[in-house]
Design an enzyme around this catalytic site. Structure first.
Site, PDB file in Angstrom:
ATOM      1  N   LEU A 126       0.843  -1.193   0.000  1.00 41.14           N
ATOM      2  CA  LEU A 126       0.000   0.000   0.000  1.00 41.14           C
ATOM      3  C   LEU A 126       0.877   1.241   0.000  1.00 41.14           C
ATOM      4  O   LEU A 126       1.612   1.502   0.942  1.00 41.14           O
ATOM      5  CB  LEU A 126      -0.929  -0.002   1.220  1.00 41.14           C
ATOM      6  CG  LEU A 126      -2.103   0.998   1.183  1.00 41.14           C
ATOM      7  CD1 LEU A 126      -3.200   0.540   2.126  1.00 41.14           C
ATOM      8  CD2 LEU A 126      -1.680   2.405   1.547  1.00 41.14           C
ATOM      9  N   HIS A 230       7.052   2.191  11.211  1.00 46.40           N
ATOM     10  CA  HIS A 230       7.624   3.410  10.631  1.00 46.40           C
ATOM     11  C   HIS A 230       6.603   4.533  10.787  1.00 46.40           C
ATOM     12  O   HIS A 230       5.385   4.308  10.717  1.00 46.40           O
ATOM     13  CB  HIS A 230       7.912   3.145   9.154  1.00 46.40           C
ATOM     14  CG  HIS A 230       8.739   4.190   8.478  1.00 46.40           C
ATOM     15  ND1 HIS A 230       8.241   5.422   8.150  1.00 46.40           N
ATOM     16  CD2 HIS A 230      10.016   4.164   8.047  1.00 46.40           C
ATOM     17  CE1 HIS A 230       9.180   6.123   7.539  1.00 46.40           C
ATOM     18  NE2 HIS A 230      10.275   5.391   7.466  1.00 46.40           N
TER      19      HIS A 230
END
Length: 336
Positions: A126, A230
Site C-alpha cells: 500500500l 515506521h
C-alpha cells in the site's frame, strides 16, 4: 477530474509504479525501488490475474489506483505467502527463570524464529502518491483489497496477515538491523532488502539465526523499536487495527516492524460489504459507497454515491462506466 478507480496492474504501468516506488523512501520489500527487482513482481502480478487460478497457490494480485490516466497508488493481495521458501518472522515470547535459593523470579523476552504464517494470505504494497494524499485515497487503497478478498474467497488463504515497515530514524537509523541483522547477513539493510525482494526468502532461511535470541542482550535502542511501525506506516497500521487485525507479538526479521493478522470473516470491510444488483440512474445526494465489480482481470473498484433499495443499488453513469457495469449486473458495495 475523472473518477478514480482501482484495477489490476498492467505491464504498461511499470514506469509509473517504479516512479511511485522511488517516492516510498525504501523499506517496502514488496514495492522495491530498483527496476530489476520491481519488474518481475509486476510481471508476476499480471500473470496472476491472467492465470484464472482456482485456489491460493502464491499468486500476487497487485492493483493500482488510476485517475485521469495516471497511477496514483498501489496495493496488493498475496494469495498465500512463503510456499517456496517459507515465510519467516520473529515471535516475541516470554520465558521465566526462577531460583528458589536466591528467591528470584525473572521474566525475559525471547525472539523466536517462526514459520507460523507460511501459507497464509497477506495484504501489502500500500502506497499513495504524496500528491494525492488528503482525499481519503489511502483508505480507498486499503479497503479495496478487502473487497477483492470478499469477491475471490476461494483464491485467498485464511487467515490474512500484513507486515508494516519498521521504525527508522530521521537520518535513516535502523537500530534493530544494526544490532542484529547486520551481524548475520553481513550487509547494509538496503542491500539485504533488495536481495530479499529480487531473490526471495531463501536467503533469510540460510542466514537468519537458528536459535532464539534474548531481547535483553540487544541494545536499548533496538529493544525500544520492537513492533514499532515506521512513522509513515502508522496510519496504515491503525487502519488495519480498525479492520479487526491484531498484533500478537510477531515482528519482521529485518526491521522489527509489526505483523498483524485476522481471519477473513473477522475483517470489518469483508463482513459489512453486501451484494447488490446495479441500477444506473441518478442517486442524487446519496451516501458514498466503495463499489466493486468484476472478477480477476476485470475487477474494478470506485468510490461514488449510491442509493440502496432492497437488493438494488443505484449508481451514476460515471461510476458504472469505471466499473464496466450494466443494469442488473452484480456488484459488492461497502458504505464509506
Amino acid at each position: 477530474m475523472s473518477l478514480a478507480f482501482m484495477r489490476p496492474v498492467r505491464r504498461d504501468d511499470f514506469d509509473q509504479v517504479l516512479a511511485l516506488a522511488k517516492l516510498s523512501g525504501g523499506g517496502m520489500t514488496n514495492l522495491p525501488s530498483e527496476a530489476e527487482a520491481l519488474r518481475p513482481r509486476v510481471e508476476y502480478a499480471v500473470e496472476s490475474f491472467e492465470a484464472d487460478a482456482d485456489h491460493p497457490s502464491g499468486e500476487v494480485y497487485m492493483m493500482v489506483l488510476e485517475q485521469d490516466g495516471k497511477v496514483i497508488g498501489t496495493s496488493a493481495v498475496f494469495s498465500a505467502v512463503g510456499l517456496d521458501y517459507g515465510f519467516v518472522n520473529y515471535r516475541i515470547n516470554k520465558t521465566v527463570h526462577a531460583s528458589k535459593q536466591l528467591k528470584k523470579r525473572i521474566e525475559r523476552r525471547l525472539l523466536v524464529p517462526t514459520h507460523d504464517f507460511t501459507g497464509c494470505a497477506e495484504v501489502g504494497t500500500l502506497f499513495l502518491s504524496p500528491d494525492a494524499r488528503g482525499g481519503g485515497y489511502g483508505k480507498f487503497l486499503a479497503k479495496a483489497r478487502y473487497l477483492f478478498i470478499a469477491q475471490h474467497r476461494k483464491l485467498v488463504a485464511d487467515p490474512v496477515c500484513a507486515e508494516m515497515r519498521g521504525w527508522r530514524g530521521s537520518k535513516g537509523e535502523q537500530p534493530f538491523w544494526d544490532s542484529l541483522g547486520r551481524l548475520f547477513f553481513d550487509m547494509e539493510f538496503e542491500d539485504a532488502d533488495l536481495a530479499n525482494s529480487s531473490m526471495g526468502n531463501q536467503m533469510i532461511a540460510d542466514l537468519l539465526p537458528r536459535h532464539p535470541i534474548y531481547v535483553a542482550l540487544l541494545p536499548k535502542a533496538a529493544r525500544e523499536v520492537l513492533g514499532k511501525p515506521h512513522n509513515s506506516a502508522l496510519p496504515a497500521f491503525n487502519m488495519l487495527l480498525s479492520e479487526g487485525f491484531a498484533f500478537r507479538g510477531y515482528i519482521d526479521v529485518f526491521d522489527a516492524g509489526p505483523l498483524v493478522d485476522a481471519r477473513i470473516d473477522d475483517i470489518k470491510s469483508v463482513r459489512e460489504s453486501k451484494l447488490y444488483k446495479v441500477k444506473i440512474g441518478d442517486p442524487e445526494s446519496g451516501p458514498q459507497f466503495l463499489i466493486a465489480a468484476g472478477r480477476l482481470s476485470t475487477f474494478r473498484v470506485v468510490r461514488s454515491e449510491g442509493m440502496v433499495d432492497g437488493d438494488t443499488i443505484t449508481i451514476n453513469k460515471e461510476a458504472a462506466r469505471a466499473l464496466g457495469a450494466k443494469n442488473d449486473d452484480e456488484v459488492r458495495a461497502l458504505k464509506w
